[in-house]
Design a protein around this motif. Structure first.
Motif, PDB file in Angstrom:
ATOM      1  N   THR A  22      -4.580 -12.380  -5.441  1.00  0.00           N
ATOM      2  CA  THR A  22      -5.850 -11.640  -5.448  1.00  0.00           C
ATOM      3  C   THR A  22      -5.687 -10.301  -4.736  1.00  0.00           C
ATOM      4  OG1 THR A  22      -7.116 -13.692  -5.511  1.00  0.00           O
ATOM      5  CG2 THR A  22      -8.271 -11.722  -4.727  1.00  0.00           C
ATOM      6  N   ARG A  23      -5.035 -10.294  -3.567  1.00  0.00           N
ATOM      7  CA  ARG A  23      -4.839  -9.054  -2.807  1.00  0.00           C
ATOM      8  C   ARG A  23      -3.965  -8.081  -3.598  1.00  0.00           C
ATOM      9  NH1 ARG A  23      -5.451  -8.241   2.751  1.00  0.00           N
ATOM     10  NH2 ARG A  23      -7.078  -9.758   2.317  1.00  0.00           N
ATOM     11  N   HIS A  78       0.820  -1.216   0.000  1.00  0.00           N
ATOM     12  CA  HIS A  78       0.000   0.000   0.000  1.00  0.00           C
ATOM     13  C   HIS A  78       0.850   1.259   0.000  1.00  0.00           C
ATOM     14  CE1 HIS A  78      -4.096  -1.611   0.560  1.00  0.00           C
ATOM     15  NE2 HIS A  78      -3.494  -2.587   1.218  1.00  0.00           N
ATOM     16  N   LYS A 110      -5.554  -2.240  -8.353  1.00  0.00           N
ATOM     17  CA  LYS A 110      -6.701  -1.518  -8.905  1.00  0.00           C
ATOM     18  C   LYS A 110      -6.941  -0.196  -8.177  1.00  0.00           C
ATOM     19  CE  LYS A 110      -9.153  -5.521 -10.671  1.00  0.00           C
ATOM     20  NZ  LYS A 110     -10.264  -6.448 -10.479  1.00  0.00           N
ATOM     21  N   THR A 111      -6.632  -0.150  -6.895  1.00  0.00           N
ATOM     22  CA  THR A 111      -6.819   1.118  -6.177  1.00  0.00           C
ATOM     23  C   THR A 111      -5.850   2.162  -6.700  1.00  0.00           C
ATOM     24  OG1 THR A 111      -5.283   0.684  -4.342  1.00  0.00           O
ATOM     25  CG2 THR A 111      -7.574  -0.066  -4.066  1.00  0.00           C
ATOM     26  N   ARG A 167      -3.678  -7.822  -6.809  1.00  0.00           N
ATOM     27  CA  ARG A 167      -4.501  -7.255  -7.892  1.00  0.00           C
ATOM     28  C   ARG A 167      -5.488  -6.218  -7.355  1.00  0.00           C
ATOM     29  NH1 ARG A 167      -4.740 -12.971  -9.765  1.00  0.00           N
ATOM     30  NH2 ARG A 167      -3.293 -13.111 -11.504  1.00  0.00           N
ATOM     31  N   GLN A 168      -6.109  -6.521  -6.188  1.00  0.00           N
ATOM     32  CA  GLN A 168      -7.060  -5.579  -5.600  1.00  0.00           C
ATOM     33  C   GLN A 168      -6.378  -4.255  -5.276  1.00  0.00           C
ATOM     34  OE1 GLN A 168      -8.249  -7.921  -2.229  1.00  0.00           O
ATOM     35  NE2 GLN A 168     -10.098  -8.703  -3.245  1.00  0.00           N
ATOM     36  N   VAL A 169      -5.224  -4.320  -4.653  1.00  0.00           N
ATOM     37  CA  VAL A 169      -4.508  -3.094  -4.296  1.00  0.00           C
ATOM     38  C   VAL A 169      -4.044  -2.386  -5.564  1.00  0.00           C
ATOM     39  CG1 VAL A 169      -2.491  -2.148  -3.084  1.00  0.00           C
ATOM     40  CG2 VAL A 169      -3.849  -3.974  -2.026  1.00  0.00           C
ATOM     41  N   SER A 194      -4.544 -16.321  -2.676  1.00  0.00           N
ATOM     42  CA  SER A 194      -5.133 -15.144  -2.025  1.00  0.00           C
ATOM     43  C   SER A 194      -4.186 -13.951  -2.078  1.00  0.00           C
ATOM     44  CB  SER A 194      -5.487 -15.465  -0.572  1.00  0.00           C
ATOM     45  OG  SER A 194      -6.459 -16.492  -0.520  1.00  0.00           O
ATOM     46  N   GLU A 207       0.928   0.362  -9.711  1.00  0.00           N
ATOM     47  CA  GLU A 207       0.084  -0.631 -10.387  1.00  0.00           C
ATOM     48  C   GLU A 207       0.956  -1.619 -11.171  1.00  0.00           C
ATOM     49  OE1 GLU A 207      -3.840  -0.773 -13.290  1.00  0.00           O
ATOM     50  OE2 GLU A 207      -2.682   1.086 -13.155  1.00  0.00           O
TER      51      GLU A 207
END
Length: 161
Positions: free
Chosen positions: A148-149, A47, A155-156, A151-153, A145, A57
Motif C-alpha cells: 500500500t505504501r 522517496h 502515485k506521488t 503504491r501511495q508513493v 501495508s 513510478e
C-alpha cells in the motif's frame, strides 16, 4: 548530459554493471529453486528519486509486483519508526546459502561501498546483525501495508510526471 555518479567510468563499464545486475535478477525470478529474498527498505529509499518521476513510478510498481512472489518478502521501515536500534544501522545483507553436499555453510554479513565490499564471518557478528534485522522487522510495515505504501508513493511520482 554529464553523469554525476561514476563520472570517470567508461560507458562500457557502466553497461557491464547493468548487465550483471539484470543477470542476477534471474536467480530471483527463475521457476526452479529461486533465491529467497527477505528485504527491509527504509522509507527514505522509496522517496529518493532516481531517474525521472515515470522511472520511479515504474520501479515502485515493480517492487509491488515482485513482493507478491512466494520467495520474496518486502517490508518498508516507515519514517515514523525512528531508529529501532537507537542509531541508524546502515545497509547490509546476510548471505545464508544452503550448503552443497560435502561442504559447510557459514552465513556472512556483506557490506558494499563505493570503494569495495567487506564480509563479516564471525558467528557473533552475524548473530548481532540477525538480531538487528529482527528488531527492525518488528517495527516495519507488514507486507500488505508495504505494498500500500509503495503504491501511495508511486502515485506521488505520477503526479510529478
Amino acid at each position: 548530459m554529464d553523469r554525476i555518479y561514476f563520472a570517470s567510468e567508461p560507458e562500457s563499464t557502466l553497461n557491464r554493471r547493468l548487465q550483471l545486475k539484470l543477470e542476477r535478477q534471474i536467480f530471483i525470478t527463475r521457476k526452479t529453486r529461486p533465491i529467497v529474498v527477505d528485504a527491509i527498505l527504509h522509507e527514505s529509499a522509496i522517496h529518493t528519486q532516481v531517474g525521472g518521476p515515470a522511472v520511479m513510478e515504474d520501479q515502485l510498481e515493480h517492487l509491488v509486483e515482485m513482493s507478491k512472489r512466494p520467495n520474496i518478502t518486502l517490508r518498508v521501515l516507515p519514517f515514523t519508526a525512528g531508529h529501532p536500534l537507537g542509531t541508524p544501522a546502515g545497509s547490509f545483507t546476510i548471505l545464508d546459502m544452503k550448503p552443497i553436499a560435502g561442504t559447510e555453510n557459514n552465513p556472512v554479513v556483506y557490506f558494499d561501498s563505493l570503494v569495495g565490499a567487506a564480509c563479516l564471518e564471525n558467528p557473533e557478528e552475524v548473530e548481532t546483525h540477525r538480531s538487528a534485522i529482527a528488531s527492525i522487522r518488528h517495527t516495519a510495515l507488514d507486507e500488505v501495508s508495504t505494498r500500500t505504501r509503495l503504491r501511495q508513493v508511486g502515485k506521488t511520482f505520477s503526479r510529478k510526471g
